[in-house]
Design a protein around this motif. Structure first.
Motif, PDB file in Angstrom:
ATOM      1  N   LYS A 105      80.890 -19.373 -20.819  1.00 23.66           N
ATOM      2  CA  LYS A 105      80.845 -18.234 -20.221  1.00 23.66           C
ATOM      3  C   LYS A 105      79.112 -17.958 -19.958  1.00 23.66           C
ATOM      4  N   ASN A 106      78.411 -18.490 -20.975  1.00 22.30           N
ATOM      5  CA  ASN A 106      76.943 -18.191 -20.590  1.00 22.30           C
ATOM      6  C   ASN A 106      76.618 -19.089 -19.475  1.00 22.30           C
ATOM      7  N   ALA A 107      77.060 -20.195 -19.214  1.00 25.77           N
ATOM      8  CA  ALA A 107      76.636 -20.926 -17.974  1.00 25.77           C
ATOM      9  C   ALA A 107      77.165 -20.472 -16.592  1.00 25.77           C
ATOM     10  N   LEU A 108      78.411 -19.821 -16.799  1.00 27.68           N
ATOM     11  CA  LEU A 108      78.952 -19.045 -15.648  1.00 27.68           C
ATOM     12  C   LEU A 108      78.171 -17.821 -15.352  1.00 27.68           C
ATOM     13  N   ARG A 109      77.557 -17.205 -16.247  1.00 29.25           N
ATOM     14  CA  ARG A 109      77.104 -15.999 -15.943  1.00 29.25           C
ATOM     15  C   ARG A 109      75.500 -16.281 -15.101  1.00 29.25           C
ATOM     16  N   TYR A 110      74.887 -17.352 -15.431  1.00 27.76           N
ATOM     17  CA  TYR A 110      73.826 -17.810 -14.632  1.00 27.76           C
ATOM     18  C   TYR A 110      74.351 -18.327 -13.315  1.00 27.76           C
ATOM     19  N   TRP A 111      75.377 -18.948 -13.130  1.00 28.50           N
ATOM     20  CA  TRP A 111      75.886 -19.173 -11.955  1.00 28.50           C
ATOM     21  C   TRP A 111      76.435 -17.897 -11.363  1.00 28.50           C
ATOM     22  N   PHE A 112      76.929 -17.064 -11.731  1.00 26.20           N
ATOM     23  CA  PHE A 112      77.447 -15.932 -11.043  1.00 26.20           C
ATOM     24  C   PHE A 112      76.095 -14.913 -10.690  1.00 26.20           C
ATOM     25  N   ASP A 113      75.171 -14.944 -11.368  1.00 25.22           N
ATOM     26  CA  ASP A 113      73.734 -14.218 -10.844  1.00 25.22           C
ATOM     27  C   ASP A 113      73.211 -14.686  -9.920  1.00 25.22           C
ATOM     28  N   ARG A 114      73.232 -16.044  -9.736  1.00 26.28           N
ATOM     29  CA  ARG A 114      72.370 -16.658  -8.911  1.00 26.28           C
ATOM     30  C   ARG A 114      73.286 -17.107  -7.557  1.00 26.28           C
ATOM     31  N   VAL A 115      74.411 -17.359  -7.451  1.00 25.34           N
ATOM     32  CA  VAL A 115      75.349 -17.776  -6.270  1.00 25.34           C
ATOM     33  C   VAL A 115      75.922 -16.331  -5.956  1.00 25.34           C
ATOM     34  N   VAL A 116      76.796 -15.669  -6.695  1.00 29.59           N
ATOM     35  CA  VAL A 116      77.692 -14.508  -6.322  1.00 29.59           C
ATOM     36  C   VAL A 116      76.801 -13.235  -6.097  1.00 29.59           C
ATOM     37  N   ARG A 117      75.915 -12.938  -6.952  1.00 27.59           N
ATOM     38  CA  ARG A 117      75.167 -11.818  -6.721  1.00 27.59           C
ATOM     39  C   ARG A 117      73.658 -12.197  -5.975  1.00 27.59           C
ATOM     40  N   GLY A 118      73.459 -13.332  -5.650  1.00 31.10           N
ATOM     41  CA  GLY A 118      72.199 -13.754  -4.861  1.00 31.10           C
ATOM     42  C   GLY A 118      70.980 -13.376  -5.671  1.00 31.10           C
ATOM     43  N   ASP A 119      70.940 -13.607  -6.826  1.00 27.93           N
ATOM     44  CA  ASP A 119      69.616 -12.981  -7.624  1.00 27.93           C
ATOM     45  C   ASP A 119      68.989 -14.174  -7.934  1.00 27.93           C
ATOM     46  N   GLN A 120      67.899 -14.848  -7.158  1.00 25.52           N
ATOM     47  CA  GLN A 120      67.032 -15.733  -7.438  1.00 25.52           C
ATOM     48  C   GLN A 120      66.151 -15.671  -8.289  1.00 25.52           C
ATOM     49  N   ARG A 121      66.000 -14.356  -9.075  1.00 26.61           N
ATOM     50  CA  ARG A 121      65.153 -14.304 -10.046  1.00 26.61           C
ATOM     51  C   ARG A 121      65.468 -14.930 -11.404  1.00 26.61           C
ATOM     52  N   GLU A 122      66.724 -15.073 -11.551  1.00 27.75           N
ATOM     53  CA  GLU A 122      67.120 -15.710 -12.913  1.00 27.75           C
ATOM     54  C   GLU A 122      66.618 -16.980 -13.094  1.00 27.75           C
ATOM     55  N   SER A 123      66.156 -17.172 -14.375  1.00 27.60           N
ATOM     56  CA  SER A 123      65.337 -18.393 -14.584  1.00 27.60           C
ATOM     57  C   SER A 123      66.240 -19.473 -15.196  1.00 27.60           C
ATOM     58  N   SER A 124      65.921 -20.654 -15.176  1.00 26.08           N
ATOM     59  CA  SER A 124      66.806 -21.796 -15.382  1.00 26.08           C
ATOM     60  C   SER A 124      67.344 -21.461 -17.047  1.00 26.08           C
ATOM     61  N   PRO A 125      68.640 -21.867 -17.282  1.00 29.75           N
ATOM     62  CA  PRO A 125      69.056 -21.673 -18.708  1.00 29.75           C
ATOM     63  C   PRO A 125      68.368 -22.764 -19.604  1.00 29.75           C
ATOM     64  N   SER A 126      67.802 -22.562 -20.682  1.00 27.62           N
ATOM     65  CA  SER A 126      67.213 -23.322 -21.599  1.00 27.62           C
ATOM     66  C   SER A 126      67.999 -23.522 -22.866  1.00 27.62           C
ATOM     67  N   TYR A 127      69.069 -22.646 -23.047  1.00 25.45           N
ATOM     68  CA  TYR A 127      69.871 -22.611 -24.300  1.00 25.45           C
ATOM     69  C   TYR A 127      71.379 -22.892 -24.197  1.00 25.45           C
ATOM     70  N   LEU A 128      71.701 -24.024 -23.765  1.00 24.20           N
ATOM     71  CA  LEU A 128      73.017 -24.452 -23.359  1.00 24.20           C
ATOM     72  C   LEU A 128      73.045 -25.724 -24.263  1.00 24.20           C
ATOM     73  N   TYR A 129      74.325 -25.774 -24.831  1.00 26.85           N
ATOM     74  CA  TYR A 129      74.524 -27.053 -25.592  1.00 26.85           C
ATOM     75  C   TYR A 129      74.841 -28.289 -24.985  1.00 26.85           C
TER      76      TYR A 129
END
Length: 354
Positions: A105-129
């Protein structure tokens, strides 16, 4: 009996020793009195949390400390599974899958913000297993997928692929990911219920009881929050109830349709947890304060259920589950204390949320 003794005698002896190593109430109080994260780390230097707390002195990164502590929760479950065989081992791997679903779910939120919402301000994820949990998943690749097609390809060979194939069009159309997260949670609890069905009668009864409490508390929390923040007509499009709880669907629906969050809570406690009916969040306070009181109550119910397991038959899954939940509570307390020190909260303010 011989099979049960053989299965649980070694692991329960090991876990009983570990239960004796859980932090005492006095130690928690000492941590509350610390003036800084560095002092908290010093207090825990002789504990198994030392390495996780040392990360802060090395990096100054509070989220890295949280992630290290969360990883310890996961490793606790994986360790217990390694001591078991057959159905009990499968059941503990199902519990590990809960963390896999959360990480997805955490990874999908990053994907959603960047690809679906088009928010390019989202930083790269650092805390995924990064390590293997239950299925072969690259959470960083999932977060960085450039399209829904690439995302689905990364999920190939896992049960999540079919679930997302069904849900992604709705996510893209409605520009929200909430329903997909609900579907993932529902999938996890159904998988956990299947794992429980494989246990023998005594273990199945114990694990079912814990599952029902956990699901009930999540459903109560969701209903109270939706009643607090959404009008009745706005709630109708959401199917928020998780399967496997003890509170009937009729009661859940009635509470969900309530115009008052605290009335919904009283109804749910009446039908599922009568011994807690005396709990009354103060009316007139800010809604966030009321919700915090509800969260504290629900956490206390689960903790008391876990402690109750310690008094049951020793050669069963109950002791192991008690250790898992009490460890989770301890780690959650440390995370709250560390965050509170980071933001300069007083010991009294921290104690209110533990």
């Amino acid at each position: 009996m011989a099979g049960r003794l053989k299965r649980y005698s070694f692991v329960n002896a090991k876990i009983r020793t570990r239960l004796g190593q859980l932090l005492s109430d006095k130690k928690i109080d000492d941590l509350l009195k610390c003036r800084s994260i560095e002092e908290v780390a010093s207090e825990l230097q002789q504990s198994r949390y030392a390495n996780a707390l040392d990360i802060y002195s090395q990096t100054g990164d509070i989220r890295a400390v949280e992630f290290a502590l969360l990883s310890m929760e996961i490793e606790t479950l994986r360790e217990i599974a390694s001591y078991l065989d057959s159905a009990p081992a499968d059941y503990f791997r199902c519990l590990v899958q809960g963390y896999e679903v959360d990480m997805l779910k955490n990874a999908l939120r990053y994907w959603f913000d960047r690809v679906v919402r088009g928010d390019q301000r989202e930083s790269s994820p650092s805390y995924l297993y990064r390590d293997f949990l239950v299925h072969r998943l690259d959470f960083f690749a999932i977060a960085g997928a450039s399209s829904s097609q690439e995302l689905l390809a990364l999920l190939e060979g896992t049960p999540y692929q079919r679930l997302l194939q069904r849900s992604i069009p709705t996510v893209e159309q409605n520009q929200r990911i909430f329903e997909l997260e609900l579907e993932l949670d529902t999938y996890y609890y159904r998988t956990l219920a299947e794992g429980i069905r494989g246990l023998d009668k005594k273990d199945r009864k114990t694990a079912t009881g814990i599952l029902q409490v956990e699901v009930d508390l999540q459903n109560i929390d969701r209903i109270v929050r939706f009643a607090a923040f959404y009008k009745k007509e706005e709630r109708q499009g959401f199917d928020i109830f998780l399967p496997g709880g003890s509170i009937s669907s009729a009661v859940l629906r009635k509470a969900y349709s309530s115009d008052d969050a605290l009335e919904a809570l009283e109804l749910l406690l009446e039908h599922g947890y009568r011994s807690y009916r005396i709990f009354k969040p103060a009316r007139g306070r800010r809604v966030f304060d009321q919700l915090n009181e509800v969260e504290l109550l629900l956490r206390r119910i689960l903790q008391e259920e876990a402690r109750r397991l310690l008094w049951g038959y020793p050669f069963s899954i109950g002791t192991l589950l008690a250790f898992v939940f009490l460890t989770k509570k301890e780690i959650d307390s440390i995370i709250k204390i560390v965050n509170a020190k980071y933001y300069g909260l007083t010991a009294e303010a921290i104690r209110e949320v533990l």
